[in-house]
Design a protein around this motif. Structure first.
Motif, PDB file in Angstrom:
ATOM      1  N   THR A 107       1.020  -1.147  -0.008  1.00 17.91           N
ATOM      2  CA  THR A 107      -0.270  -0.131  -0.034  1.00 17.91           C
ATOM      3  C   THR A 107       0.771   1.250  -0.020  1.00 17.91           C
ATOM      4  O   THR A 107       2.060   1.237  -0.053  1.00 17.91           O
ATOM      5  N   ARG A 154       2.343  -0.932 -10.179  1.00 18.99           N
ATOM      6  CA  ARG A 154       1.581  -1.854  -9.219  1.00 18.99           C
ATOM      7  C   ARG A 154       2.819  -2.746  -8.657  1.00 18.99           C
ATOM      8  O   ARG A 154       3.933  -2.862  -9.185  1.00 18.99           O
ATOM      9  N   SER A 168      -0.921  -5.027  -6.381  1.00 22.35           N
ATOM     10  CA  SER A 168      -2.034  -3.885  -5.809  1.00 22.35           C
ATOM     11  C   SER A 168      -2.681  -3.181  -7.121  1.00 22.35           C
ATOM     12  O   SER A 168      -2.363  -3.543  -8.104  1.00 22.35           O
TER      13      SER A 168
END
Length: 458
Positions: A107, A154, A168
């Motif tokens: 994250t 990502r 992600s």
């Protein structure tokens, strides 16, 4: 006696029958060499086995292949035996311990300069970073140095022990050069400029001395000569170059120019303060009402008799007598907004007065005030009998403000501290609260709370 002998014979026959079932059958080999990879236990196939029975934490799981994949997170003690028709079950294998864990998805993916940063699962061995469709492993590959541009990124967490995370969501990261500030000027002794919206803070150079806006306060500009340039700074983007040098001379006779929006209730009776001079003395003034011609749309100036104004402690006041005249105009022409121009020997000020019909506590001064980081900021209230309770929001404490005689003073130390804690912040919004009473139709009264907002701008 015969019955007893018969029972004994039958029991003996059953025992012999039971014992004879396994006679001559071979036992399957015991599974050996169990290996664990992430959440899968496997071993070499057992000859003549039809299936396998895994025992995980006391629960039997039947498979046809010599491996088992556990899908629920947890810690398992696992052993296995082989089963085949026409053979005795094998002995259980030795116990193995299996920890099943799914790595969490990374994250907070963002740029720190030209470096991609993120928050990842601490149990991961490494991370796979996909940049515009190309994968890089954080441990084995050299990540490319980002050039200015836009990137789609990502990331997933990987491990040789635990289950890899999913990728992600794709994040768009923009790495670009900041623009230097423009429209640099000094207005009323305060430096102003138009900043790049992506800048986090600025380095301001004044006569060769640099000021970091995160931690330092730019001084007020007193009369003199100044050479000023500014550059935009960021932890995310590329810092700009310094702006072009601005050479400016501030004369002691330069006029202060400001604009204000005030409120005055039809039920108020106080003299309205128009402007306070802190660094200059005011001794002359003219006051004009600005009226727009409906046909030509031209703005005409209508002089207001100076008898309706006075100066007290370097503040110019508009008397309630003239405000009562505006109330009469409001009733006749249904006009509630009036614009004026105040000219003094020290400044020129555009002032808008909004007449309201509220009979409750209100702020009559500007609700949005720009700080110069040197003076306290003052807000004026007409209370209508209510009592001040508190100011809240943005970490303000009781020691950061004073309320006395309808005047709320926000201390400059709080303003400096709050803006320095977040250099990207553009304003501080605070909530004020009053408590009052209103009369019911039956003659009783009830308590009522009044809330409002004020803003301090950088």
């Amino acid at each position: 006696m015969k019955r007893s002998l018969l029972i004994i014979v039958l029991l003996f026959t059953l025992i012999l029958s039971a014992c004879s079932r396994g006679v001559g059958l071979d036992r399957l080999d015991k599974p050996i060499g169990l290996t664990v990879y992430k959440n899968t236990i496997s071993f070499g196939a057992i000859y003549n086995a039809d299936k396998y029975i895994f025992n995980a934490n006391g629960i039997n799981i039947e498979t046809e292949e010599p491996f088992l994949e556990l899908t629920e997170e947890g810690i398992y003690n696992v052993r296995v035996k082989a089963v085949g028709e026409g053979y005795l079950d094998s002995l259980f294998s030795d116990m193995v311990k299996v920890t099943v864990k799914y790595l969490s998805v990374p994250t907070d993916i963002e740029l720190d300069g030209n470096e991609i940063i993120y928050s990842g699962d601490p149990d991961a061995d490494s991370f796979v970073i996909e940049i515009d469709g190309v994968e890089y492993n954080s441990e084995t590959d050299d990540l490319p140095k980002l050039e200015p541009g836009t990137y789609m990124v990502r990331i997933k967490a990987v491990s040789s022990v635990y289950i890899d995370s999913d990728y992600s969501e794709l994040v768009e990261l923009k790495y670009r050069y900041l623009n230097p500030p423009t429209l640099i000027n000094v207005v009323n002794g305060v430096l102003t400029y138009l900043k790049d919206p992506n800048a986090s803070y600025h380095i301001i150079e004044i006569n060769g001395v640099e000021y970091d806006t995160r931690t330092q306060i730019v001084p007020l500009f007193t009369p003199g000569e100044y050479a000023i340039r500014i550059k935009s700074m960021s932890d995310t983007y590329i810092d700009s170059e310094f702006s072009e040098m601005l050479n400016i001379i501030i004369d002691e006779n330069d006029l202060i120019q400001t604009s204000h929006s005030y409120t005055y209730s039809l039920f108020s009776h106080f003299d309205l303060p128009l402007f306070t001079y802190y660094m200059r003395s005011v001794n002359q003034f003219e006051f004009y009402r600005l009226i727009e011609d409906e046909e030509t749309e031209e703005i005409k100036k209508e002089a207001v008799d100076t008898k309706y104004l006075y100066i007290l402690e370097n503040t110019v006041y508009l008397k309630s007598e003239y405000l009562n005249i505006l109330k009469s105009i409001q009733k006749m022409d249904k006009q509630s907004v009036f614009t004026f121009e105040l000219q003094t020997n020290a400044g020129q000020h555009t002032i808008t007065i909004n007449l309201s019909d509220d009979e409750k506590p209100y702020i009559y001064s500007d609700k949005n005030i720009k700080t110069n980081f040197h003076d306290d900021i003052v807000f004026g209230f007409d209370l209508f009998g209510a009592e001040f309770v508190s100011v809240s929001g943005n970490g303000i404490k009781d020691t950061d403000y004073v309320f006395e005689g309808g005047i709320l003073t926000i201390k400059v130390e709080y303003i400096i501290r709050t803006f320095q804690e977040n250099s990207a912040r553009d304003n501080i919004i605070l909530t004020y609260r009053f408590e009052g009473k209103i009369q019911n139709q039956d003659g009783t009264s009830k308590s009522i709370t009044y809330l409002g907002f004020i803003s301090i701008k950088k």
